[in-house]
Scaffold this motif. Structure first.
Motif, PDB file in Angstrom:
ATOM      1  N   TYR F  31     -11.194   2.402   7.645  1.00 31.27           N
ATOM      2  CA  TYR F  31     -10.619   2.320   6.304  1.00 31.27           C
ATOM      3  C   TYR F  31     -10.102   3.659   5.809  1.00 31.27           C
ATOM      4  O   TYR F  31     -10.491   4.715   6.292  1.00 31.27           O
ATOM      5  N   CYS F  32      -9.255   3.603   4.807  1.00 35.58           N
ATOM      6  CA  CYS F  32      -8.755   4.807   4.177  1.00 35.58           C
ATOM      7  C   CYS F  32      -9.925   5.531   3.500  1.00 35.58           C
ATOM      8  O   CYS F  32     -10.909   4.905   3.106  1.00 35.58           O
ATOM      9  N   HIS F  37     -14.296  -1.047   1.025  1.00 33.66           N
ATOM     10  CA  HIS F  37     -14.708  -1.898   2.146  1.00 33.66           C
ATOM     11  C   HIS F  37     -15.943  -1.326   2.853  1.00 33.66           C
ATOM     12  O   HIS F  37     -16.860  -2.059   3.206  1.00 33.66           O
ATOM     13  N   CYS F  65      -7.375  -5.733   5.700  1.00 31.09           N
ATOM     14  CA  CYS F  65      -7.869  -4.431   6.158  1.00 31.09           C
ATOM     15  C   CYS F  65      -9.187  -4.574   6.896  1.00 31.09           C
ATOM     16  O   CYS F  65      -9.484  -3.804   7.807  1.00 31.09           O
ATOM     17  N   GLY F 139      -3.872  -4.931   1.092  1.00 33.68           N
ATOM     18  CA  GLY F 139      -4.021  -3.588   1.621  1.00 33.68           C
ATOM     19  C   GLY F 139      -3.382  -3.447   2.986  1.00 33.68           C
ATOM     20  O   GLY F 139      -2.518  -2.586   3.220  1.00 33.68           O
ATOM     21  N   ASN F 227      -7.058   2.393  -2.860  1.00 32.94           N
ATOM     22  CA  ASN F 227      -6.370   3.584  -3.359  1.00 32.94           C
ATOM     23  C   ASN F 227      -5.049   3.820  -2.654  1.00 32.94           C
ATOM     24  O   ASN F 227      -4.097   4.296  -3.253  1.00 32.94           O
ATOM     25  N   SER F 228      -4.952   3.466  -1.383  1.00 34.04           N
ATOM     26  CA  SER F 228      -3.675   3.620  -0.675  1.00 34.04           C
ATOM     27  C   SER F 228      -2.617   2.720  -1.281  1.00 34.04           C
ATOM     28  O   SER F 228      -1.501   3.148  -1.556  1.00 34.04           O
TER      29      SER F 228
ATOM     30  N   ARG H  44      -2.445   4.390   9.135  1.00 32.15           N
ATOM     31  CA  ARG H  44      -3.297   4.658   7.984  1.00 32.15           C
ATOM     32  C   ARG H  44      -4.205   5.847   8.273  1.00 32.15           C
ATOM     33  O   ARG H  44      -5.185   5.735   8.995  1.00 32.15           O
TER      34      ARG H  44
HETATM   35  S1  SF4 Z   1      -5.210   0.011   2.534  1.00 34.42           S
HETATM   36 FE1  SF4 Z   1      -6.503  -0.237   0.727  1.00 34.42          FE
HETATM   37  S2  SF4 Z   1      -8.011  -1.828   1.249  1.00 34.42           S
HETATM   38 FE2  SF4 Z   1      -7.056  -1.093   3.138  1.00 34.42          FE
HETATM   39  S3  SF4 Z   1      -8.414   0.471   3.902  1.00 34.42           S
HETATM   40 FE3  SF4 Z   1      -6.843   1.502   2.681  1.00 34.42          FE
HETATM   41  S4  SF4 Z   1      -7.703   1.630   0.643  1.00 34.42           S
HETATM   42 FE4  SF4 Z   1      -8.910   0.146   1.758  1.00 34.42          FE
END
Ligand code: SF4
Ligand SMILES: Cc1ncc(C[n+]2csc(CCOP(=O)(O)OP(=O)(O)O)c2C)c(N)n1
Ligand SMILES: Cc1ncc(C[n+]2csc(CCOP(=O)(O)OP(=O)(O)O)c2C)c(N)n1
Ligand code: SF4
Ligand code: SF4
Ligand code: SF4
Ligand code: SF4
Ligand code: SF4
Ligand SMILES: [Mg+2]
Ligand SMILES: [Mg+2]
Lengths: 185, 360, 76, 263, 360, 263, 76, 185
Positions: F31-32, F37, F65, F139, F227-228, H44
């Protein structure tokens, strides 16, 4: 021996179960059988028919367009199936509700007033068995013992008490059936 | 020899599933196959064998219940008909991608779209070439009798577990609705939890301290991993093509011409053979029983012996491509098809044989 | 007080003999025939003169086979 | 056939107080004797006729017994895939914003396979009318259990009665969507008596009138018999419906002008 | 010549749709094609041209919105990627059965199942042989550049209306994500209500007193009627095969060997040709642009002139069946494929050509 | 790296008061930074560990995600197709009735494409736990609008803010399913502060405890930041969440022991 | 009164620098490093001695990278 | 002229937009271009890369496994792409975050400390333009005028005020770039 039969009438006339009892009787005497109904929503209030084949040999196509015998219980079915009887074949119909009698001369035509008779005797529920009786009188392709077994197998056990009435109806039908002479038109 | 009954094809499937030790059925009503679930609900196997029977809210839900159920290592099945099977394509692709055993019954009706509820064979390509996305196959059985409807259930379960693959029974409304004699095998008990755990070490049974957690997924974000999975699948399909081909030859020994047909069409061709032989035309029938794997080798060899092949299908010409891809001799290969619920008659088949192949 | 006299016409070939109209008629004007139409259904028929043209039968008839007529007459 | 109680003096065009609307195509309906679908079809066409909006009306028929509705309703119609009528209607309403768009759906169609499409169209507040025939069963396919089948009720897939522990509870989807901000008018009616029929017609009229306001979905549920599926005569089935369906699915308005009706 | 831009393939599709007078887009996000909807939402054509853009709750909803929208006579489209397209199979079959014009874009990713989001060509069979039930086809365009991504939108709409048929653009994640130069055609205005009503007399526009009500359905409970519909469809497909074939031949004049490839694979084969010709191997490229109708005649003729054909696909061998069914000369036809998001490299293609075909 | 404020005298195994559970697989989460999560994953595994039910637990990960949740949660797991986790869980629960089955789903997964599966599993009263991460956005696919996106909120498919007239209203699916007879426990929590985390853990524990009773679905919604997708720093996003998401999605129990909590 | 003395250990290779722990610590024990780890993230570090071992930071850490130690000591 | 370039680094380093500006500049001088990113969730927080081709001729494959130039901004990308530079090709890297320097001797290697410099000058937002400047110093495949046009085209108009900073950064990058000698090991 291979007998290819179409039974056709209204949805509520017991067409499918008549075919099923006949087919099950065939099974009981070790024959090959197939029972192929028309199906689907057109049955709702409309017509129903079933193709039954009883044979000593493996049955090829369960779907046919020519029949040894047609058992016909309403006018729509007469319109649809009179021409499908093979030359020399048999057509049995119940005259109740028939407005246009069959015209073919190359086939054997019998009438059986089972509907009227069943109404009179209060046996409407086994009307279809009378018709079956008529057929078996002419073409005894299954014997009575196997019909008994066929009834046992095809009726749910809660209806087994009706077997005597069914058998009685078969007997009545055998008496009722009458040959018809097609007049020159 | 088992128990003798007169049954509809759809009922035979349901009864055979109970007897084969099936653990779960998930389905949604659709004509002409609703009797499968109706029979099960009336028989209540959940009270006798413990088999789960559940009416889902849709075919999408059914196939995903099947997918979930298959992951547990249990023996599971669903059934539907053409439009419903189309809705299952994503789920089928998932089953293939995760290599799960499951049985899917398609009692085909005429299409496209809502079409008709009458029998058809127009879903051959969908079943055999992959209606879902990605490179995958199911083993596809095409029964031609009520007996085979019953038999292929156990056969299908077995193959599904042997290869860890979804299996399809591709039949049609006529075979589903018609009654014939059927010898039902004796019931086998459902496997116990211990048996499942030992036979399906990959299944989600709950992780004991003695093994790693099991993961069932078709995702691999690394293309190299995804390619490896695909190669495993392709190798599996090769093995299936090697071992699982089923077919039937009827009156082919002396045949100058061959009908090729599956399922109901094959039954009708048998009648056509009777008629043709009465006319002195020596014709036989080659019936692929497995559509994937397709009996390529067998039809290729037949093709080298005969003067022409007529492919009879209740569709616009789908299996014929597999026939053409298999046969290497220079004989006419023609198609005869009827559509949308119309069933070809034996005499028209013979006519076409005379005009299109023999007259050639 | 004015009184209503009504009449109904039933398209008997399209009547399916469901008897829903019978239950809806406040004056027991409708009953089932003994005969069947060409579809095999017994059909609704008028069996007395008491119709007021209230339209109840017609609006509940699932097949919309009843036409209702009404005239206002002086009270007897 | 000779008619004994005919009154030829009254049977004049000027005395007609009720006749089948011409917007019902002149052919026999395909429904079983006594089935409520026919009544609703007629009322629907009466409303379209009275509002005089034929040339601006587009209907969506479902997959279910009313699959052939397009053969009977003399307006432009499109047959949806099973359950997806609200998706079609969404697109049609947005592409032809000045048209009156309605869906006509059974309980299997709307509340089983079409659940997501129903909820989301209602939640988006699409400007169309949903006519929802709740007969507690899958009529067309031969009487299987529907989401709305009552506890204990028999059907071909609940032959010993719906066992809620195994088969789940009946789904009151109408109450559910009434909670969504995108529904403007939600009501439950029936058509087994003249009074009920009149109310249903009013409800349908209101639903179509609402489309003039562009305030969101109007949903008219009609609790209706499926005498074939229930294995009763039509008249029996209507009585059974009053005694068994209405307590579970109480009639009346649930949401009016975007506001839930206090009970 | 239009406006010159540097754009992603996905963006080019969206922009081209606006310019082609598209009336409605309905879609659901999925990688690698979410930019189509994102671009539209950013451009807000609903404020400029009046085009409707709606994010649906699922792909099942999208395709049924498309189906509803197509029924109105308007120009409508959706886009998705493999798993989402699988969910659309029922709806696609309905569109085909009701003969409605609509454009479906599949930006293919690796499967089966959830697979990977990397590019793939494993949905060829699904697109071309019919992933949905019933006998139907879509016209399938396989663009190989961003320019073609843009161009085939208008081409697709035109063909869709000409034949009243769903049309698919079958592309892949790489072409969707990459940027190239693209010349955008000048915008054409959306048709007026009057134009639609007169051009689409079959559409649900609201029945005026002057015509019968229009009914859009694929149901015909009468098998004879259903068969008639099917025959109409088959005749339409015949016409499409006659008139709509598109293909490209690159360096085929002097070629002894031929690569056959579509979409991205064809681009990579072009690089392979450069390498092969450096080595003195005279190889050319046959690129089917329409996958249905497949350029059968053209490849058959090429097949008579060359010594071997190598079919390069990012799948396990799908288009190769159509190549084999088309070619009638006795030359080796081999497949080279990579899977699951792996893209074949030009040098490995040349290697395989040398080993599998030339070395033969 | 040298640590300035380390206290080696305290860093002894016997003094550990908190450490990552071993049931979280020893690898970096995908995850970010700052994404909720991860917290929920950990709490979930803590509950499974404390209940000591690893060998009886089967989890379903979604498409979102958390698609890779199976890589992190050291229990048997199956990856669902997008939205279909409740269908998988239904089958698994029925086939292994003594197992603890949970789904772990995002808002796109559960409330958009999976609406029908969610509603029907909840309505049938399946005996499993749904863990529902509501971050108001898709996400995984790059921040598109979700059913739960707030009015006016920007996303890649609502770049000028969600316009409810065009794009529909945010869907409070949790309140919706709380109305269904098949849900036994429905609650909404969050994980942005220590207190919130503790409450969420209690809720998860209760959900799994409920599975011992076989009374239906327990659904734990966790309002969480993306947050992303929201284009904020993690800390900003948590503040934004408290200020904007919580008013719309108020925290607390919605249904307990089968009874709606009075508000 | 007993006092708690705590310590935390941060797995800095797995820390993603989200700063959520900073907001959660009642005693401002944590701050971000100037350096980055091999993933390119700045990471959390202990910047004073005030930790009580309350675990707040650890339980909000999305990546579960904080281990907390605590001992009870007599009050000063 | 055909120049095949890979640009690779962390997600946040402006890798994709550097490629886009380069490609758009190519478009502005009437060349064929392609810009092919890696995509998907691995981006990501992880790495990102883009293949840019600028050519006078029609571009065949937009996907390559060998490059004329590799521009490398983190260690993972160094590990992945060092070997993909064609013999005689060019490798440019920013030493910030690089723990293992390139080893190849058959290619030209340059270092550009753009990250440090950009940090110092408070121009972090145009760090990527510095790197681009370094590249263009060595391979002036697009001229400054067309870069200006490319910036205009590829930046949304609300960012046009940043164009001067971008151009300044390009200039700085041209100064910053340094050849590296690979030592015998
Ligand atoms: S995109 Fe959003 S939901 Fe997915 S891992 Fe990143 S912050 Fe979390
Ligand atoms: C995808 C798909 N699934 C299933 C069916 C079969 N099917 C036709 S109608 C129907 C249910 C009809 O029930 P309902 O919606 O309640 O309408 P009713 O007939 O009761 O009016 C079903 C399951 C279908 N045609 N398509
Ligand atoms: C059938 C299908 N449609 C669409 C997708 C693409 N997709 C993947 S994840 C996702 C949405 C994720 O959002 P959410 O469920 O809210 O989870 P989050 O990532 O926010 O945790 C979508 C649309 C897919 N994989 N499959
Ligand atoms: S209600 Fe209509 S269809 Fe039924 S019996 Fe009366 S007239 Fe006939
Ligand atoms: S109009 Fe009224 S009174 Fe006359 S028959 Fe009908 S219901 Fe009876
Ligand atoms: S089956 Fe039921 S719903 Fe369908 S027409 Fe008959 S009574 Fe009506
Ligand atoms: S344990 Fe408590 S006091 Fe210690 S660093 Fe963490 S939050 Fe701060
Ligand atoms: S909360 Fe965890 S990941 Fe985030 S900065 Fe603190 S220690 Fe690092
Ligand atoms: Mg119903
Ligand atoms: Mg989300």
């Amino acid at each position: 021996m291979t007998e290819e039969i179409i039974i056709a009438g209204f949805g509520g006339q017991g067409v499918l179960s008549m075919g099923k009892i006949l087919a099950y009787s065939g099974v009981m005497q070790d024959q090959e059988v197939s029972w192929m109904p028309s199906y689907g929503p057109e049955m709702r209030g409309g017509t129903a028919n079933v193709t039954v084949i009883v044979s000593d040999e493996r049955i090829s196509s369960p779907i046919l367009n020519k029949f040894d015998t047609a058992i016909i219980l309403n006018q729509q079915s007469m319109d649809k199936f009179e021409d499908s009887v093979k030359p020399g074949g048999l057509l049995i119909f119940d005259p109740n509700g028939i407005t246009r009698f069959p015209k073919r001369k190359d086939i054997n035509i019998y009438s059986i007033a089972a509907s009227d008779e069943a109404g009179k005797l209060g046996l409407s529920i086994v009307f279809n068995m009378m018709v079956l009786g008529g057929f078996l009188k002419l073409k005894p392709i299954v014997n009575l013992e196997n019909i008994h077994k066929g009834l046992e197998k095809s009726l749910p056990s809660r209806h087994h008490k009706l077997i005597p009435d069914n058998e009685k109806a078969i007997g009545i039908g055998m008496e009722l059936i009458q040959p018809i002479q097609v007049l020159e038109s | 020899m088992g128990e003798l009954r007169l049954m509809k094809g759809n009922e035979a499937i349901a009864e055979a599933a109970i007897r084969a030790g099936c653990d779960g059925y998930f389905g949604y009503p659709i004509t002409p196959q609703s009797e499968v679930m109706e029979y099960l609900m009336a028989e209540k196997p959940y009270e006798s064998t413990g088999m789960v029977v559940l009416q889902a809210e849709s075919e999408v839900a059914s196939i995903n219940m099947l997918y979930g159920g298959a992951g547990t290592g249990k023996i599971v099945m669903t059934s539907s008909s053409s439009p419903g099977i189309s809705l299952m394509q994503e789920g089928i692709s998932y089953l293939a991608g995760t290599q799960l055993p499951a049985l899917i019954v398609n009692i085909v009706r005429g299409g496209p779209g809502l079409g008709t509820i009458q029998p058809s064979q127009a879903d051959y390509n969908q079943a055999v070439k992959g209606g879902g996305h990605g490179d995958y196959h199911m083993i596809v059985y095409a029964p031609a009798s009520v007996q085979e409807m019953a038999d292929f259930v156990a056969t299908g379960f077995k193959a599904a577990f042997k290869y860890r693959t979804p299996v399809m029974i591709l039949s049609d409304g006529a075979i589903g609705q018609m009654m014939e004699k059927v010898y039902l095998s004796d019931p086998v008990p459902r496997r116990t939890e211990e048996e499942i755990i030992s036979q399906c070490p990959w299944a989600t049974t709950g992780r004991p301290p003695t093994r790693d957690h099991n993961i069932i997924t078709s995702l691999d974000l690394d293309p190299a991993g995804q390619e490896r999975l695909n190669l495993v699948l392709q190798e599996k399909y090769r093995k299936i093509e090697e071992n699982e081909v089923m077919y039937e030859e009827i009156e082919c020994e002396d045949a100058e011409y061959i009908f090729t047909a599956f399922g109901l069409s094959a039954r009708i061709c048998q009648k056509a053979i009777e008629l043709a032989r009465e006319k002195g035309i020596n014709v036989g029938l080659f019936r692929p029983i497995t559509l994937f794997p397709f009996p390529k080798k067998e039809i290729r060899e037949l093709g080298r012996k005969v003067k022409g092949i007529m492919v009879v299908e209740m569709n616009a010409g789908q299996m014929i491509e597999d026939v053409r891809l298999s046969v290497d001799s220079d004989i006419p290969i023609e198609h005869y098809g009827r559509f949308g619920g119309i069933i070809p008659t034996p005499d028209e088949i013979v006519n076409v044989l005379e005009n299109k192949i023999i007259g050639d | 007080m004015a009184k209503m006299i009504g009449d109904i016409v039933i398209d008997i070939e399209r009547c399916k003999g469901c008897e829903v109209c019978i239950a809806a008629c406040p004056f027991e004007v409708i009953a089932m025939s003994e005969d069947v139409n060409s579809k095999g259904y017994r059909f609704a028929t008028k069996v007395n003169d008491k119709c007021t043209g209230c339209t109840n039968c017609a609006i509940v008839c699932p097949d919309g086979v009843i036409t209702v007529y009404r005239v206002k007459v002086a009270a007897e | 056939m000779e008619e004994k109680f005919a009154r030829p003096e009254i049977r004049k065009p000027e005395n007609i107080v009720y006749k089948r609307t011409d917007l019902l195509v002149d052919r026999p309906l395909s429904y079983c004797p006594g089935c409520g679908h026919g009544v609703v079809h007629r009322l629907l066409m009466e409303v379209i006729e009275e509002k005089d909006i034929v040339s601006k009306t587009i209907g969506i028929s479902p997959v279910g017994c009313s699959v052939l509705a397009y053969d009977f309703l003399d307006v432009d119609m499109q047959g949806a895939a099973h359950g997806r009528a609200p998706a079609l209607a969404t697109a049609i309403t947005r592409l032809w914003p000045d048209r009156y768009v309605f869906t006509y759906q059974g309980d299997g169609d709307l509340a089983a396979i079409g659940t997501a499409e129903t909820i989301h169209a209602c939640n988006r507040g699409e400007n169309f009318t949903i006519i929802f025939i709740n007969n507690g069963i899958y009529g067309m396919t031969g009487g299987q259990m529907a989401p709305t089948t009552l506890p204990g009720m028999r059907s071909s897939t609940s032959p010993y009665g719906r066992d809620v522990d195994i088969m789940g509870h009946p789904l009151k989807i109408t109450e559910l969507v009434a909670n969504l901000p995108g529904t403007y008018y939600v009501t439950r009616q029936s058509v087994q008596t003249p009074g009920a029929v009149r109310k249903t017609k009013k409800a349908l009229r209101k639903a179509f009138d609402n489309q003039d306001l562009n305030k969101g979905v109007s949903l008219v549920e009609v609790v209706s018999n499926c005498n074939s599926g229930w294995k009763m005569t039509p008249v029996q089935s209507n009585i059974w419906m009053e005694e068994n369906m209405f307590p579970y699915y109480p009639l009346g308005d649930i949401k009016v002008e975007g506001t839930l009706v206090e009970k």
